[in-house]
Design an enzyme around this catalytic site. Structure first.
Site, mmCIF file in Angstrom:
data_model
loop_
_atom_site.group_PDB
_atom_site.id
_atom_site.type_symbol
_atom_site.label_atom_id
_atom_site.label_comp_id
_atom_site.label_asym_id
_atom_site.label_seq_id
_atom_site.Cartn_x
_atom_site.Cartn_y
_atom_site.Cartn_z
ATOM 1 C CG ASP A 10 -15.670 11.855 -15.457
ATOM 2 O OD1 ASP A 10 -15.561 11.580 -16.443
ATOM 3 O OD2 ASP A 10 -16.480 11.471 -14.622
ATOM 4 N NE ARG A 26 -2.068 2.793 3.057
ATOM 5 C CZ ARG A 26 -1.081 2.498 4.312
ATOM 6 N NH1 ARG A 26 -1.211 1.229 5.123
ATOM 7 N NH2 ARG A 26 -0.410 2.964 4.788
ATOM 8 C CE LYS A 82 -18.155 3.288 -15.820
ATOM 9 N NZ LYS A 82 -18.191 3.401 -14.341
ATOM 10 C CE1 TYR A 124 -22.277 7.114 -12.448
ATOM 11 C CE2 TYR A 124 -20.187 7.542 -10.132
ATOM 12 C CZ TYR A 124 -21.376 6.880 -11.157
ATOM 13 O OH TYR A 124 -21.188 5.920 -10.154
HETATM 14 N N1 PLP Z 1 -17.404 9.022 -13.869
HETATM 15 C C1 PLP Z 1 -18.209 8.909 -14.804
HETATM 16 C C2 PLP Z 1 -18.605 9.593 -15.816
HETATM 17 C C3 PLP Z 1 -18.739 7.772 -14.369
HETATM 18 O O1 PLP Z 1 -19.561 6.698 -15.642
HETATM 19 C C4 PLP Z 1 -18.415 6.589 -13.171
HETATM 20 C C5 PLP Z 1 -18.764 4.941 -12.812
HETATM 21 O O2 PLP Z 1 -20.061 4.910 -13.729
HETATM 22 C C6 PLP Z 1 -17.365 7.287 -12.177
HETATM 23 C C7 PLP Z 1 -16.799 8.326 -12.815
HETATM 24 C C8 PLP Z 1 -16.955 6.696 -11.430
HETATM 25 O O3 PLP Z 1 -16.461 5.418 -11.414
HETATM 26 P P1 PLP Z 1 -16.069 4.523 -11.115
HETATM 27 O O4 PLP Z 1 -17.486 3.592 -10.889
HETATM 28 O O5 PLP Z 1 -15.377 3.660 -11.398
HETATM 29 O O6 PLP Z 1 -15.690 5.089 -9.571
#
Ligand code: PLP
Length: 341
Positions: free
Chosen positions: A182, A57, A207, A109
């Site tokens: 993002d 870690r 993703k 998100y």
């Molecule tokens: N940002 C976007 C655009 C997402 O679609 C997601 C998840 O669906 C996230 C952030 C969050 O990521 P995680 O599910 O890997 O924690």
């Protein structure tokens, strides 16, 4: 752990496919092993065998390869991988100090927005919102709130508004804010936010980076490795412990070998579907930045290269029940939360 192979001019798709050409120095393996040790031995003089590897870690040789690759693809100075997208995003946001404000898009998100809404108050942070895809709204909100951080998601889940990254970077500079983007949906295949002026790039690596729906992972890339927010994000991973598991790290590197092929093919498919459904009598509207009718199309053309992404939404004529009926009748797509698999 391997070394850099000294092939600086290869295209990003080759770097990704070859994992930067790193080889295992002991055996020449082109596919690295899964490093599962929780700790690293010291020698008789109490020295570590290799500097930087003392405890898992957050020391894992595969992080180095993944982070070097992401740094290269995004054009930053350093990258960090995390146990989830949320762990990565919140590590960056925890760099905010009490009294500082963050400016978020109204559409983004949902879980990250909820996290900010839930915790910002108790940590003494201010939170304000702007209309995604609307530079004037971003400018006005920044002028009013003097944010320390502006968060952009483009194209934004789930309606795929496109925010002009160069304009957002200009707003951030004018107001002394950092710009975090993002970039989960476009990936570095289609957009490299640092080239447009972003300070930090964020990915839910769950993703497209992984691409197989078999891990949960996150990543950050920094334009500058000495930025105070970056130093704090690194500390947050090391002490907070949101580390990527060894098997997940291996699967992420494996998934990234086909990143460019997958994202380009998904973008072509999405555009074909969007064109097919635009004007269809059962569809009220198609939300996809690749369509000329999309309000963000001109900006998308400017900042996305080689496609408009694999995500689109259909608003079904007839309302909620009609939309659910369509979703329940799907035969090719699986009805499941997530994207990019
Ligand atoms: N940002 C976007 C655009 C997402 O679609 C997601 C998840 O669906 C996230 C952030 C969050 O990521 P995680 O599910 O890997 O924690």
């Amino acid at each position: 752990m391997g070394g850099k192979a000294g092939k600086p001019d290869l295209k990003p798709e080759s770097l990704s496919a070859q994992g930067l050409h790193w080889l295992d120095p002991a055996t020449g393996e082109i596919t690295p092993p899964v490093h599962i040790s929780a700790t690293y031995a010291r020698d008789e003089a109490n020295q570590l065998h290799q500097a930087g590897f003392s405890y898992a870690r957050d020391h894992n040789p595969l992080y180095r390869q993944l982070e070097a690759l992401l740094t290269r693809l995004e054009g930053g100075e350093e990258a960090l991988v995390f146990s989830s997208g949320m762990a990565a995003a919140t590590a960056l946001l925890q760099g905010l100090r009490p009294g500082e404000r963050a400016l978020f898009p109204k559409i983004m998100y949902w879980a990250l927005r909820n996290w900010m809404v839930e915790f910002s108050g108790s940590w003494g942070l201010g939170l304000d919102f702007y209309e995604p895809g609307d530079t004037a709204s971003l400018e006005a909100a920044a002028a009013q709130s003097s944010p320390a951080l502006i968060w952009v998601e483009t194209p934004a889940n789930p309606t795929w508004e496109v925010t002009d990254l160069a304009a957002a970077a200009q707003v951030a500079r004018t107001h002394g804010a950092i710009l975090a983007v993002d970039s989960t949906v476009p990936t570095p295949v289609l957009t490299r936010p640092i080239e447009h002026g972003a300070d930090f790039v964020f990915h839910s690596a769950t993703k497209y980076l992984n691409g197989h729906s078999d891990i949960v992972a996150g990543a950050l890339v920094a334009r500058r490795a000495d930025h105070p927010f970056w130093v704090r994000a690194k500390a947050q991973r090391a002490y907070g412990g949101g580390i990527l598991g060894p098997f997940e790290a291996w699967l992420l590197l494996r998934g990234m070998r086909t990143l460019y092929l997958r994202v380009r093919t998904a973008s072509q498919t999405a555009l074909a579907l969007a064109r097919h459904f635009e004007g269809h009598p059962a569809v009220a509207s198609v939300l996809y930045p690749g369509l000329e009718s999309h309000p963000g199309h001109a900006v998308a053309r400017k900042q996305m290269q080689g496609g408009f992404g694999g995500m689109l939404s259909l608003r079904i004529a007839g309302g909620r029940q009609a939309a659910l009926d369509v979703a329940c009748a799907l035969q090719v797509f699986t009805r499941a939360t997530s994207l990019g698999g």
